[in-house]
Design a protein around this motif. Structure first.
Motif, mmCIF file in Angstrom:
data_model
loop_
_atom_site.group_PDB
_atom_site.id
_atom_site.type_symbol
_atom_site.label_atom_id
_atom_site.label_comp_id
_atom_site.label_asym_id
_atom_site.label_seq_id
_atom_site.Cartn_x
_atom_site.Cartn_y
_atom_site.Cartn_z
ATOM 1 N N GLY A 26 43.001 44.600 53.264
ATOM 2 C CA GLY A 26 44.356 44.119 53.173
ATOM 3 C C GLY A 26 44.838 43.803 51.941
ATOM 4 N N PHE A 27 45.900 43.331 51.721
ATOM 5 C CA PHE A 27 46.369 43.321 50.429
ATOM 6 C C PHE A 27 45.831 41.821 49.541
ATOM 7 C CE2 PHE A 27 50.055 41.941 52.879
ATOM 8 C CZ PHE A 27 49.950 40.754 52.755
ATOM 9 N N LEU A 28 45.372 40.814 50.500
ATOM 10 C CA LEU A 28 44.676 39.626 49.996
ATOM 11 C C LEU A 28 43.526 40.076 49.312
ATOM 12 C CD1 LEU A 28 45.756 37.094 52.496
ATOM 13 C CD2 LEU A 28 46.035 36.877 50.089
ATOM 14 N N ALA A 29 43.064 41.309 49.769
ATOM 15 C CA ALA A 29 41.543 41.621 49.016
ATOM 16 C C ALA A 29 41.616 42.313 47.812
ATOM 17 C CB ALA A 29 40.927 42.642 50.030
ATOM 18 N N ILE A 30 43.123 42.595 47.246
ATOM 19 C CA ILE A 30 43.277 43.197 46.071
ATOM 20 C C ILE A 30 42.964 42.257 44.837
ATOM 21 C CG2 ILE A 30 45.265 44.211 44.539
ATOM 22 C CD1 ILE A 30 46.557 44.814 46.952
ATOM 23 N N THR A 31 42.222 42.782 43.923
ATOM 24 C CA THR A 31 41.521 41.996 42.621
ATOM 25 C C THR A 31 42.296 42.429 41.389
ATOM 26 O OG1 THR A 31 39.650 43.523 42.498
ATOM 27 C CG2 THR A 31 39.539 41.791 44.035
ATOM 28 N N GLY A 32 43.229 43.405 41.477
ATOM 29 C CA GLY A 32 43.796 43.720 40.147
ATOM 30 C C GLY A 32 45.107 44.730 40.389
ATOM 31 N N SER A 152 62.767 43.994 41.948
ATOM 32 C CA SER A 152 61.096 44.041 42.111
ATOM 33 C C SER A 152 60.908 42.503 41.562
ATOM 34 C CB SER A 152 60.432 44.901 41.625
ATOM 35 O OG SER A 152 59.081 44.891 41.617
ATOM 36 N N VAL A 153 59.589 42.011 42.165
ATOM 37 C CA VAL A 153 58.925 40.750 41.732
ATOM 38 C C VAL A 153 58.211 41.325 40.161
ATOM 39 C CG1 VAL A 153 58.595 39.743 43.581
ATOM 40 C CG2 VAL A 153 56.741 41.408 42.739
ATOM 41 N N TYR A 232 51.452 36.028 48.384
ATOM 42 C CA TYR A 232 50.191 35.802 48.592
ATOM 43 C C TYR A 232 49.392 36.094 47.421
ATOM 44 C CZ TYR A 232 51.183 35.376 53.554
ATOM 45 O OH TYR A 232 51.830 34.762 54.725
ATOM 46 N N THR A 233 49.840 36.841 46.599
ATOM 47 C CA THR A 233 48.963 37.479 45.329
ATOM 48 C C THR A 233 49.882 37.934 44.502
ATOM 49 O OG1 THR A 233 47.611 39.515 44.886
ATOM 50 C CG2 THR A 233 48.867 39.867 46.617
ATOM 51 N N ILE A 234 49.352 37.705 43.087
ATOM 52 C CA ILE A 234 50.071 38.121 41.828
ATOM 53 C C ILE A 234 49.899 39.940 41.595
ATOM 54 C CG2 ILE A 234 49.751 35.936 40.826
ATOM 55 C CD1 ILE A 234 47.502 37.433 39.060
ATOM 56 N N HIS A 235 49.138 40.561 42.503
ATOM 57 C CA HIS A 235 48.962 41.952 42.487
ATOM 58 C C HIS A 235 49.733 42.771 43.281
ATOM 59 C CE1 HIS A 235 45.638 40.607 40.137
ATOM 60 N NE2 HIS A 235 44.933 40.347 40.989
ATOM 61 N N ALA A 236 50.715 42.112 43.722
ATOM 62 C CA ALA A 236 51.941 42.812 44.421
ATOM 63 C C ALA A 236 53.160 43.267 43.798
ATOM 64 C CB ALA A 236 52.139 41.890 45.900
#
Length: 264
Positions: A26-32, A152-153, A232-236
């Motif tokens: 899922g998107f929480l697993a994104i690392t970059g 967009s963010v 949840y993440t900066i990678h979105a």
């Protein structure tokens, strides 16, 4: 057959939602979040050198490096082509990598089951479920879809989303109207803010999936108002709602702002 209560149905939704959030894919697993350009680049934790050009996204894999796409091993040079926003997922030893389009530019988003956002995730707080937040609404479809530019963010980036109509409803006697987007799977998709935004709920917006209206009527179950990935993440790269999609009351239902520890 035993009837499912409102609370049981809501809890089932919460359990499914938490399972999605905790998924190693899922998107929480994104690392970059890496934007591809014409010059081949190597990114941390991902095999190969990546670039984009007239033929779309390309990877050049070195000796001993590999990816697998739809069960097919990739070696040497592979042209992914012009991917869409949904993209494709390739696997490698230790994780996966998403190749997708964002704002007309190919991006690379590796995922690892031990990524910091997923590793440190402790759950999402919510308001207590309350049937009174199941709000009846009237849906007015547009004669044809209307492409709407939304922010967009990601600073300086915007996107076009197809709006399919508007939902009108009341909360506490106050009239509200939201632009509705095509959510796929025979659903409407709402992006909205309200008077809890930035206080108890995520500031940028929340989202709500709505079953396709029947005879112009729909039910907005704000108990299922959910956070966007950017909570949840900066990678979105989440879209933001149109300025008009603000509910001018406290929508004290659905998901609250989740804790987001800093990534390593």
């Amino acid at each position: 057959m035993q009837r499912v209560t409102f609370e049981q149905a809501w809890q089932r939704w919460r359990d499914e939602r938490e399972a999605q959030l905790r998924s190693p894919e899922g998107f929480l697993a994104i690392t970059g979040l890496h934007w591809l350009g014409p010059r081949p680049q190597r990114f941390p934790g991902v095999p190969g050198f990546w670039s984009t050009g007239p033929d779309g996204a390309v990877v050049d894999l070195g000796e001993g490096e590999w990816l697998e796409l739809d069960g097919v091993p990739l070696v040497g040079r592979h042209v992914f082509g012009h991917v869409d926003p949904y993209g494709v997922i390739a696997t490698f030893d230790g994780g996966t990598v998403e190749v997708a389009d964002r704002f007309g530019t190919p991006v690379l988003r590796p995922r690892q089951p031990d990524g910091p956002f997923l590793r440190d995730y402790t759950g999402t707080p919510t308001y207590a479920p309350d049937p009174s937040w199941q709000i009846s609404a009237v849906f007015t479809a547009y004669e044809k879809t209307r492409p709407i530019s939304v922010g967009s963010v990601v600073e300086g980036r915007s996107s076009i989303i197809d709006a399919v109509g508007e939902v009108a409803f009341e909360i506490g006697g106050r009239p509200q109207r939201l632009i509705a987007f095509d959510g796929g799977d025979d659903e409407l998709w709402l992006l909205f803010t309200d008077e809890t935004s930035g206080v108890t709920t995520y500031a940028a917006c929340r989202q709500l999936a709505v079953e396709r209206p029947v005879d112009g009527r729909a039910v907005l179950d704000f108990n299922r108002a959910a956070n966007m990935p950017c909570a949840y993440t900066i990678h979105a790269t989440c879209p933001l709602p149109p300025a008009s999609n603000h509910i001018d009351v406290l929508v004290e239902a659905g998901e609250k702002t989740p804790p987001r520890p800093p990534a390593d």
